[in-house]
Structure formats: structure tokens, C-alpha cells
Design an enzyme around this catalytic site. Structure first.
Site, mmCIF file in Angstrom:
data_model
loop_
_atom_site.group_PDB
_atom_site.id
_atom_site.type_symbol
_atom_site.label_atom_id
_atom_site.label_comp_id
_atom_site.label_asym_id
_atom_site.label_seq_id
_atom_site.Cartn_x
_atom_site.Cartn_y
_atom_site.Cartn_z
ATOM 1 N N HIS A 152 24.108 66.173 67.205
ATOM 2 C CA HIS A 152 25.144 67.185 67.009
ATOM 3 C C HIS A 152 25.002 68.381 67.944
ATOM 4 C CE1 HIS A 152 22.193 69.163 64.191
ATOM 5 N NE2 HIS A 152 22.772 70.254 64.649
ATOM 6 N N ASP B 26 21.215 61.271 63.858
ATOM 7 C CA ASP B 26 21.380 62.589 64.476
ATOM 8 C C ASP B 26 20.333 62.823 65.569
ATOM 9 O OD1 ASP B 26 22.635 65.016 64.918
ATOM 10 O OD2 ASP B 26 21.465 66.094 63.414
ATOM 11 N N GLY C 293 20.737 77.170 65.836
ATOM 12 C CA GLY C 293 20.119 77.162 67.150
ATOM 13 C C GLY C 293 18.771 76.467 67.150
ATOM 14 N N ASN C 294 18.173 76.293 65.960
ATOM 15 C CA ASN C 294 16.887 75.600 65.858
ATOM 16 C C ASN C 294 17.024 74.087 65.960
ATOM 17 O OD1 ASN C 294 15.464 78.077 63.827
ATOM 18 N ND2 ASN C 294 14.330 77.109 65.488
ATOM 19 N N SER C 295 18.213 73.547 65.701
ATOM 20 C CA SER C 295 18.365 72.098 65.679
ATOM 21 C C SER C 295 17.946 71.468 67.000
ATOM 22 C CB SER C 295 19.804 71.698 65.380
ATOM 23 O OG SER C 295 19.957 71.421 64.026
ATOM 24 N N GLY D 119 29.762 45.127 61.471
ATOM 25 C CA GLY D 119 30.741 44.898 62.521
ATOM 26 C C GLY D 119 32.159 45.135 62.063
ATOM 27 N N VAL D 120 32.369 46.254 61.354
ATOM 28 C CA VAL D 120 33.713 46.596 60.876
ATOM 29 C C VAL D 120 33.986 48.081 61.107
ATOM 30 C CG1 VAL D 120 33.740 44.820 59.089
ATOM 31 C CG2 VAL D 120 32.873 47.097 58.518
#
Length: 391
Positions: free
Chosen positions: A131, A161, A234-236, A297-298
Site C-alpha cells: 500500500h 501487503d 509514514g511508518n508502514s 482462479g475466479v
């Protein structure tokens, strides 16, 4: 865009409208502080896959870090010593993207954001959050010595993520990678990152509050490390380190705000266990995508309330060519009722079940088609190339 090769919330041309599942609690992805140059706002997009051989540094076998004090006399590291060991591997990330605003003051604008990352190889690979860097046109990395480098996006994985970017720079210091399976509640936790997008290299410390906390973030069920070390926007993408300065997690979320009774929520932050993060990162470095994850696979859409023509539930909207779903005869508008006897009513329910499945495993889906319930056996495949599947 979500990972369509698995089972995606995907905008469809059919009549079922997409409705997003919102996480319980006030979970915030704490990675991107953003501003827009102009009246627009939003986030970013580019995919530049690459691969090369790399050396990832693992930690030496050490005892659990337990509690690390500011001044230790027993031979273990102090907070300062652990931070000094880990800090050179943490970087600041600035991202830019193009945003189109279709309102009355519409136009195209440049949007910027900030996050953190951790160097994992001398050859320039950096692990961060999906993200933080997804949908970007430009990624700029500032290393510990204050030098700036333009980064290339190697690969991203929305389900965990995790993302990997790469810079070309001399004398990089990779993090010493620890083992998140060996951490214990109460162990020292040190967070290093770029809070607020302007305070790169900030160090906070606390303890491991829980070693495995299941949470739903952006529709995905995740098992995360919980810590009370201070985490801000901002730490992510930054590092969660143990008391020996070894990387044990990648920071990605915090719980913020108030409870339903009005009580303030403080000291609750989360990180992706490094064993999970590095497994994904190694695949992204090798092939630009995750290759060992079992998939149906959908494409999927979630209907949160019943309508005149459809019951509430999770619907298949399209089938990916070559998938187990195609071989099993699944079709658009099938409603998934259960998987191996476990009821499914949302994308998150399915995500939680599929997380533990293996490629080649056969599962039983109970579906409803045209008012009739039936059991369908589906053999799961790995991720599939969907570059030519959808316009």
C-alpha cells in the site's frame, strides 16, 4: 488492482455490483502520508518487474531477545545498541502519482506520499508495503546517509501487503533477518521508520504484545505481530526489530481512534511477521509475483444485502482460463455457500480459508446456481497469468 489470479474483488461488467467489505475496528494502514499538488487527491500506478540473484542476510542463531533495557550490564544489547545496528538498513520512501479529478474543478494533478522500507540485500532490494508503493509513477528512496535514489518497482502482493523495490547504490547495509517464529509475548520490540513522512530514522520501542493476531485489513485476513511501540502514518514498510537488532516484522497497520463506548485506543500497532514477508519477497524478487499460492482462479463480487434477484453472499463473476475453477465447471453468477463445510458469505471468509490451502489440493465448494445447491470438487492451481484475460 487486487491479485486477480486468485479470487479478486474485480469491477465487473455484469449486473452484480461490487461492495467492499470494511474491516471491523478502526484499522489504519499506516504507510502513506499523502498530499496533492492541486485540488486532486488519490494514489498511484506502475508495474516494472525485474529479477536478479541476491544475497539475503539471516540472523545468527541467538536466544530470544527478551527484555532489552536502556542500559544493560548482562552482555545483551541495549536499546541504543540494537537501534544503531538496525537503523542503517531502514530507508525513507517518497512516491508520486498522477491523479485525475472528475469534479467541477477537475483536472490531472501530481499526488505525493511517504512511507518506509528496509534494505534486505547488498544488491539494492528493499522490502516495504504494497500500500506504500502501489499505483505509483515514481519512487524515491533516501538511505541512512541522506542520499537519494530513484527506485524501480520489482513486484507487489496485495494479499500480504508486501512489495519489493530496488535501487542501485554502493555500500548498502542489509538488515539482519531474524526468525519471527521464535518471538514471545513480552519480548523487546523496536520500530524504525519515517513517521509523518518527514521524520526518517525515528526509533520507538516497546514490547511484543501478541505474536499472532488475526485481523482483517483491506478485505484480507492476516495474522500479524502486535506491539505497543509507537507507530504513526509514514511508518508502514519500516522495520520491527527485536532487542538484538534483528528484523522480525514489516510494520503495516495501527488501531486508532475510539471504541464504541468512547474510550481512546492507544499503543496498538501491527507488523507482518518477517518469515511471511521474506517468503513473499523472495518470490517477488525471482519472478515479480507470488508463485506458490493456491488459487481458485475466479473473479468475485460480494453482495452485502439481498436484492430482488440475488441473495446476499459471495458471487463468481468470471472464470480465469486454465484454472481449477474452469476445469470444475464453475460459472459466472454461482454463489459460493461453503468451502469444505465452512460457511462463506464474504471475500474475507474465503480469504481466511484459502490462506492455508496448497497447490494441487482438492476442495469441495457448495454453490447455488439458478436456485439449486450443488457440491463441486475443485483442484487448486498456482497463480495464473491474467494479462490477456481481461480488458
Amino acid at each position: 488492482m487486487n491479485d486477480m489470479t486468485e479470487y479478486s474483488n474485480h469491477e465487473t461488467r455484469k449486473t452484480i455490483r461490487k461492495r467492499r467489505y470494511h474491516p471491523v475496528l478502526n484499522m489504519l494502514l499506516c504507510g502513506v502520508i499523502g498530499t496533492a499538488c492541486g485540488l486532486g487527491g488519490g494514489w498511484f500506478a506502475v508495474t516494472h518487474l525485474g529479477s536478479a540473484s541476491t544475497v539475503v542476510y539471516q540472523s545468527a542463531e541467538t536466544a530470544p531477545s527478551v527484555q532489552t533495557n536502556v542500559n544493560n550490564t548482562d552482555g545483551t544489547m541495549t536499546i541504543s545498541e540494537a537501534a544503531s545496528k538496525a537503523s542503517p538498513s531502514v530507508v525513507e520512501i517518497i512516491v508520486e502519482g498522477t491523479v485525475t479529478n472528475y469534479g467541477i474543478f477537475g483536472g490531472t494533478y501530481t499526488s505525493t506520499g511517504a512511507g518506509s522500507g528496509v534494505i534486505i540485500s547488498e544488491t539494492g532490494y528493499i522490502i516495504t508495503n504494497n500500500h506504500v508503493v502501489k499505483d505509483t509513477n515514481k519512487i524515491t528512496v533516501t538511505t541512512y546517509d541522506g542520499k537519494e535514489y530513484e527506485a524501480q518497482l520489482v513486484g507487489t502482493d496485495a494479499k500480504t501487503d508486501i512489495a519489493v523495490i530496488k535501487i542501485t547504490a554502493p555500500d548498502l547495509i542489509p538488515a539482519v533477518v531474524g526468525d519471527s517464529s521464535k518471538i514471545s509475548q513480552g519480548d523487546t520490540a523496536i520500530v524504525i521508520g519515517n513517521p509523518l513522512g518527514t521524520l526518517g530514522g525515528t526509533v520507538t520501542n516497546g514490547v511484543i504484545s501478541a505474536v499472532s493476531r488475526e485481523l482483517v485489513i483491506e478485505n484480507e485476513s492476516m495474522n500479524l505481530i502486535q506491539t505497543d511501540a509507537t507507530i504513526n502514518s509514514g511508518n508502514s514498510g519500516g522495520g520491527l526489530f527485536d532487542g538484538n537488532g534483528n528484523l522480525i516484522g514489516i510494520v503495516n497497520a495501527k488501531d486508532s481512534g475510539t471504541t464504541s463506548s468512547g474510550a481512546s485506543i492507544e499503543g496498538i500497532g501491527f507488523a507482518i511477521p518477517i518469515n511471511t514477508a521474506m517468503d513473499v519477497a523472495s518470490q517477488l524478487m525471482e519472478s515479480g509475483r507470488v508463485t506458490n499460492r493456491a488459487t481458485l482462479g475466479v473473479y468475485l463480487d460480494e453482495l452485502t444485502r439481498s436484492t430482488q434477484h440475488y441473495k446476499a453472499g459471495l458471487y463468481i463473476t468470471d472464470i480465469i482460463h486454465g484454472s481449477g475453477a474452469e476445469a470444475a465447471g464453475l460459472a459466472a453468477y454461482d454463489r459460493i455457500i461453503s468451502v469444505d463445510g465452512t460457511e462463506v458469505s464474504s471475500y474475507t471468509d474465503l480469504s481466511r480459508i484459502m490462506r492455508d490451502k496448497k497447490i494441487g489440493e482438492t476442495i469441495t465448494l457448495k454453490i447455488e446456481r439458478d436456485g439449486t445447491e450443488m457440491d463441486v470438487q475443485v483442484t487448486l492451481t498456482g497463480t495464473l497469468d491474467t494479462s490477456t484475460e481481461q480488458g
